[in-house]
Design a protein around this motif. Structure first.
Motif, PDB file in Angstrom:
ATOM      1  N   GLY A 113       0.794  -1.217   0.000  1.00  0.00           N
ATOM      2  CA  GLY A 113       0.000   0.000   0.000  1.00  0.00           C
ATOM      3  C   GLY A 113       0.827   1.267   0.000  1.00  0.00           C
ATOM      4  N   THR A 114       2.007   1.234   0.630  1.00  0.00           N
ATOM      5  CA  THR A 114       2.805   2.453   0.747  1.00  0.00           C
ATOM      6  C   THR A 114       3.216   3.017  -0.608  1.00  0.00           C
ATOM      7  OG1 THR A 114       4.801   1.117   0.996  1.00  0.00           O
ATOM      8  CG2 THR A 114       3.717   1.865   3.012  1.00  0.00           C
ATOM      9  N   LYS A 115       3.381   2.157  -1.618  1.00  0.00           N
ATOM     10  CA  LYS A 115       3.854   2.654  -2.916  1.00  0.00           C
ATOM     11  C   LYS A 115       2.830   3.508  -3.624  1.00  0.00           C
ATOM     12  CE  LYS A 115       3.958   0.198  -6.636  1.00  0.00           C
ATOM     13  NZ  LYS A 115       4.264  -0.811  -7.674  1.00  0.00           N
ATOM     14  N   TRP A 116       1.564   3.466  -3.170  1.00  0.00           N
ATOM     15  CA  TRP A 116       0.511   4.225  -3.832  1.00  0.00           C
ATOM     16  C   TRP A 116       0.265   5.577  -3.154  1.00  0.00           C
ATOM     17  CZ3 TRP A 116      -1.174   2.987  -8.477  1.00  0.00           C
ATOM     18  CH2 TRP A 116      -0.933   1.679  -8.928  1.00  0.00           C
ATOM     19  N   TYR A 117       1.092   5.912  -2.184  1.00  0.00           N
ATOM     20  CA  TYR A 117       0.993   7.202  -1.519  1.00  0.00           C
ATOM     21  C   TYR A 117       2.271   7.986  -1.759  1.00  0.00           C
ATOM     22  CZ  TYR A 117      -3.232   5.765   0.914  1.00  0.00           C
ATOM     23  OH  TYR A 117      -4.515   5.369   1.197  1.00  0.00           O
ATOM     24  N   THR A 118       2.116   9.254  -2.141  1.00  0.00           N
ATOM     25  CA  THR A 118       3.277  10.048  -2.535  1.00  0.00           C
ATOM     26  C   THR A 118       3.632  11.158  -1.561  1.00  0.00           C
ATOM     27  OG1 THR A 118       1.811  11.427  -3.873  1.00  0.00           O
ATOM     28  CG2 THR A 118       2.915   9.608  -4.995  1.00  0.00           C
ATOM     29  N   VAL A 119       2.727  11.494  -0.664  1.00  0.00           N
ATOM     30  CA  VAL A 119       2.993  12.545   0.320  1.00  0.00           C
ATOM     31  C   VAL A 119       2.852  11.928   1.703  1.00  0.00           C
ATOM     32  CG1 VAL A 119       2.390  14.838   1.152  1.00  0.00           C
ATOM     33  CG2 VAL A 119       1.984  14.235  -1.256  1.00  0.00           C
ATOM     34  N   TRP A 120       3.874  12.129   2.548  1.00  0.00           N
ATOM     35  CA  TRP A 120       3.897  11.497   3.863  1.00  0.00           C
ATOM     36  C   TRP A 120       4.198  12.508   4.961  1.00  0.00           C
ATOM     37  CZ3 TRP A 120       3.043   6.268   4.826  1.00  0.00           C
ATOM     38  CH2 TRP A 120       2.918   5.460   3.697  1.00  0.00           C
ATOM     39  N   GLY A 121       3.608  12.250   6.128  1.00  0.00           N
ATOM     40  CA  GLY A 121       3.974  13.035   7.297  1.00  0.00           C
ATOM     41  C   GLY A 121       5.168  12.411   7.995  1.00  0.00           C
ATOM     42  N   GLN A 122       5.571  13.014   9.099  1.00  0.00           N
ATOM     43  CA  GLN A 122       6.773  12.563   9.804  1.00  0.00           C
ATOM     44  C   GLN A 122       6.474  11.454  10.815  1.00  0.00           C
ATOM     45  OE1 GLN A 122       4.996  15.088  10.778  1.00  0.00           O
ATOM     46  NE2 GLN A 122       4.858  14.824  13.007  1.00  0.00           N
ATOM     47  N   GLY A 123       5.208  11.242  11.110  1.00  0.00           N
ATOM     48  CA  GLY A 123       4.815  10.177  12.030  1.00  0.00           C
ATOM     49  C   GLY A 123       4.589  10.654  13.441  1.00  0.00           C
ATOM     50  N   THR A 124       3.755   9.917  14.156  1.00  0.00           N
ATOM     51  CA  THR A 124       3.507  10.178  15.575  1.00  0.00           C
ATOM     52  C   THR A 124       3.436   8.825  16.285  1.00  0.00           C
ATOM     53  OG1 THR A 124       2.076  11.353  17.160  1.00  0.00           O
ATOM     54  CG2 THR A 124       0.974  10.273  15.321  1.00  0.00           C
ATOM     55  N   GLN A 125       4.097   8.725  17.440  1.00  0.00           N
ATOM     56  CA  GLN A 125       4.233   7.445  18.129  1.00  0.00           C
ATOM     57  C   GLN A 125       3.032   7.164  19.014  1.00  0.00           C
ATOM     58  OE1 GLN A 125       6.819   5.150  17.861  1.00  0.00           O
ATOM     59  NE2 GLN A 125       5.635   3.815  19.216  1.00  0.00           N
ATOM     60  N   VAL A 126       2.547   5.931  18.932  1.00  0.00           N
ATOM     61  CA  VAL A 126       1.467   5.448  19.795  1.00  0.00           C
ATOM     62  C   VAL A 126       1.998   4.259  20.585  1.00  0.00           C
ATOM     63  CG1 VAL A 126      -0.788   4.324  19.846  1.00  0.00           C
ATOM     64  CG2 VAL A 126      -0.387   6.262  18.296  1.00  0.00           C
ATOM     65  N   THR A 127       1.853   4.319  21.898  1.00  0.00           N
ATOM     66  CA  THR A 127       2.280   3.225  22.759  1.00  0.00           C
ATOM     67  C   THR A 127       1.124   2.821  23.649  1.00  0.00           C
ATOM     68  OG1 THR A 127       4.547   4.075  22.776  1.00  0.00           O
ATOM     69  CG2 THR A 127       3.960   2.469  24.467  1.00  0.00           C
ATOM     70  N   VAL A 128       0.755   1.552  23.581  1.00  0.00           N
ATOM     71  CA  VAL A 128      -0.353   1.025  24.365  1.00  0.00           C
ATOM     72  C   VAL A 128       0.190  -0.038  25.315  1.00  0.00           C
ATOM     73  CG1 VAL A 128      -2.642  -0.017  24.338  1.00  0.00           C
ATOM     74  CG2 VAL A 128      -1.894   1.429  22.429  1.00  0.00           C
ATOM     75  N   SER A 129      -0.012   0.153  26.602  1.00  0.00           N
ATOM     76  CA  SER A 129       0.508  -0.783  27.594  1.00  0.00           C
ATOM     77  C   SER A 129      -0.635  -1.511  28.281  1.00  0.00           C
ATOM     78  CB  SER A 129       1.358  -0.041  28.623  1.00  0.00           C
ATOM     79  OG  SER A 129       0.584   0.956  29.260  1.00  0.00           O
TER      80      SER A 129
END
Length: 130
Positions: A113-129
């Motif tokens: 799926g990633t190859k079909w997206y051309t604009v990306w953000g920097q990401g945000t971390q999610v941690t579930v404990s």
């Protein structure tokens, strides 16, 4: 070119909720769909023109993808979170093919799926404990 900036990640206990946001720096005209990924795993897709959502894998029924066109912002409401939901979440935008199109269905099945997206953000971390 439009830039995407995610926010809203954090640490939460299992069963809790988070809402991720993805703000676009400019008009999203020329873009057809937006999506959320956990790492390279495609989580959800949204058709920009009508807001139609699509969910992939174990998130269906727990996550909700939506958009606020006036704010040029994409959201991912994450409820009943599980430790397996932990990871870096990215929003992305694509210029060709809608979420339910044949090429994207194939991409989802093959994990590309990633190859079909051309604009990306920097990401945000999610941690579930537990």
């Amino acid at each position: 070119q439009v830039r995407l900036v995610e926010s809203g990640g954090g640490s939460v206990q299992a069963g809790g909720s988070l809402r991720l946001s993805c703000a676009a720096s400019a008009s999203t005209s020329g873009l057809i769909r937006m999506g959320w990924f956990k790492g390279r795993e495609w989580v959800a897709c949204l058709v920009i023109s009508n807001g139609e959502p699509f969910y992939f894998g174990s998130v269906e029924g727990r996550f909700t993808i939506s958009q606020d066109n006036a704010k040029r912002t994409l959201y991912l409401q994450m409820d009943n979170l599980k430790p397996t939901d932990s990871g870096m979440y990215y929003c992305a935008a694509g210029r060709t093919y809608s979420c339910a199109s044949s090429p994207l269905r194939l991409a989802r099945l093959t994990g590309l799926g990633t190859k079909w997206y051309t604009v990306w953000g920097q990401g945000t971390q999610v941690t579930v404990s537990l």
